[in-house]
Design a protein around this motif. Sequence first.
Motif, PDB file in Angstrom:
ATOM      1  N   LYS A 175      12.629 -11.698  21.855  1.00 30.97           N
ATOM      2  CA  LYS A 175      11.984 -12.716  20.933  1.00 30.97           C
ATOM      3  C   LYS A 175      12.158 -13.849  21.602  1.00 30.97           C
ATOM      4  O   LYS A 175      11.166 -14.862  21.713  1.00 30.97           O
ATOM      5  N   PRO A 176      13.108 -14.287  22.293  1.00 31.53           N
ATOM      6  CA  PRO A 176      12.984 -15.756  23.167  1.00 31.53           C
ATOM      7  C   PRO A 176      12.088 -15.730  24.103  1.00 31.53           C
ATOM      8  O   PRO A 176      11.450 -16.635  24.464  1.00 31.53           O
ATOM      9  N   ILE A 177      11.961 -14.638  24.910  1.00 34.06           N
ATOM     10  CA  ILE A 177      10.868 -14.485  25.708  1.00 34.06           C
ATOM     11  C   ILE A 177       9.471 -14.673  25.186  1.00 34.06           C
ATOM     12  O   ILE A 177       8.661 -15.464  25.814  1.00 34.06           O
ATOM     13  N   LEU A 178       9.078 -13.911  24.112  1.00 33.11           N
ATOM     14  CA  LEU A 178       7.946 -14.084  23.348  1.00 33.11           C
ATOM     15  C   LEU A 178       7.684 -15.674  23.008  1.00 33.11           C
ATOM     16  O   LEU A 178       6.608 -15.928  22.883  1.00 33.11           O
ATOM     17  N   GLY A 179       8.904 -16.277  22.615  1.00 36.86           N
ATOM     18  CA  GLY A 179       8.925 -17.495  22.124  1.00 36.86           C
ATOM     19  C   GLY A 179       8.213 -18.571  23.212  1.00 36.86           C
ATOM     20  O   GLY A 179       7.460 -19.371  22.889  1.00 36.86           O
ATOM     21  N   GLN A 180       8.753 -18.260  24.444  1.00 38.32           N
ATOM     22  CA  GLN A 180       8.249 -19.117  25.717  1.00 38.32           C
ATOM     23  C   GLN A 180       6.651 -18.908  25.953  1.00 38.32           C
ATOM     24  O   GLN A 180       5.927 -19.626  26.045  1.00 38.32           O
ATOM     25  N   ILE A 181       6.220 -17.496  25.724  1.00 32.89           N
ATOM     26  CA  ILE A 181       4.768 -17.129  25.771  1.00 32.89           C
ATOM     27  C   ILE A 181       4.136 -18.107  24.788  1.00 32.89           C
ATOM     28  O   ILE A 181       3.062 -18.650  24.854  1.00 32.89           O
ATOM     29  N   ASN A 182       4.585 -18.119  23.672  1.00 35.40           N
ATOM     30  CA  ASN A 182       3.987 -18.639  22.402  1.00 35.40           C
ATOM     31  C   ASN A 182       3.866 -20.247  22.528  1.00 35.40           C
ATOM     32  O   ASN A 182       2.998 -20.745  22.335  1.00 35.40           O
ATOM     33  N   SER A 183       5.174 -20.903  23.059  1.00 35.16           N
ATOM     34  CA  SER A 183       5.256 -22.105  23.020  1.00 35.16           C
ATOM     35  C   SER A 183       4.236 -23.006  24.016  1.00 35.16           C
ATOM     36  O   SER A 183       3.932 -23.849  23.814  1.00 35.16           O
ATOM     37  N   ASN A 184       3.913 -21.994  25.057  1.00 31.24           N
ATOM     38  CA  ASN A 184       3.184 -22.397  25.986  1.00 31.24           C
ATOM     39  C   ASN A 184       1.724 -21.995  25.723  1.00 31.24           C
ATOM     40  O   ASN A 184       0.899 -22.132  26.507  1.00 31.24           O
ATOM     41  N   GLU A 185       1.251 -21.451  24.675  1.00 27.71           N
ATOM     42  CA  GLU A 185       0.048 -20.825  24.185  1.00 27.71           C
ATOM     43  C   GLU A 185      -0.596 -20.069  24.994  1.00 27.71           C
ATOM     44  O   GLU A 185      -1.960 -20.060  25.398  1.00 27.71           O
TER      45      GLU A 185
END
Length: 211
Positions: free
Chosen positions: A94-104
């Motif tokens: 989830k935190p890995i995916l969060g970085q992908i998402n926050s960087n669009e």
Amino acid sequence: MIVYSSFLTSHSSLKMDSYKTIKSLSEGTYSEKRSKFLAFAIPVRSVEEVKQIVAEYQKKYYDARHVCYAYMLGAERKEFRANDNGEPSGTAGKPILGQINSNELTDILIIVVRYFGGVKLGTSGLIVAYRLAAAEAIAAAEIVEKTVDEDITFFFEYPFMNDVMRIVKEEEPQIVSQGFDNDCAMTLCIRKDSMPRLKARLEKVSSLRFE
């Protein structure tokens, strides 16, 4: 633990017909209390490619405690998955995916390999470690913006060639293929948001019909 959901950005700075991804493989590292986290950001285009790459990294880092990952696919960023690979639920993928998402970002896979250092980090410590490791890999990457393009194929009679070519010159689509005979054929490729205007202009050409 595998996580699925409709993971979408609410305020994207990009147009609907463009997206951001990474150009090539990039790496990052993070260490905390003797645990070492190796992060790899990899451009991907399909779930099959993701599965193959994850299997390769699991084999390569067979001696690691955990090989966790997350990915995002497609210009609309609707296809994704996060995997904790044995870490406590929600502390890795989830935190890995969060970085992908926050960087669009999309069309990207981030794998984080953890070598356990003998000291437990706790739930919050793991979340921070996996997030920062993923962030390091993204920071090292060359981010590129790509457009979503569409093709259009049509046929027309040769006497109307000048009308068609005038539109092509002014709208500047890519000519994918063309054939000239009594009945001419052409396939053009253009950015998605420009397609309606291109098609509307082509519709006005006499004898022209779409595939």
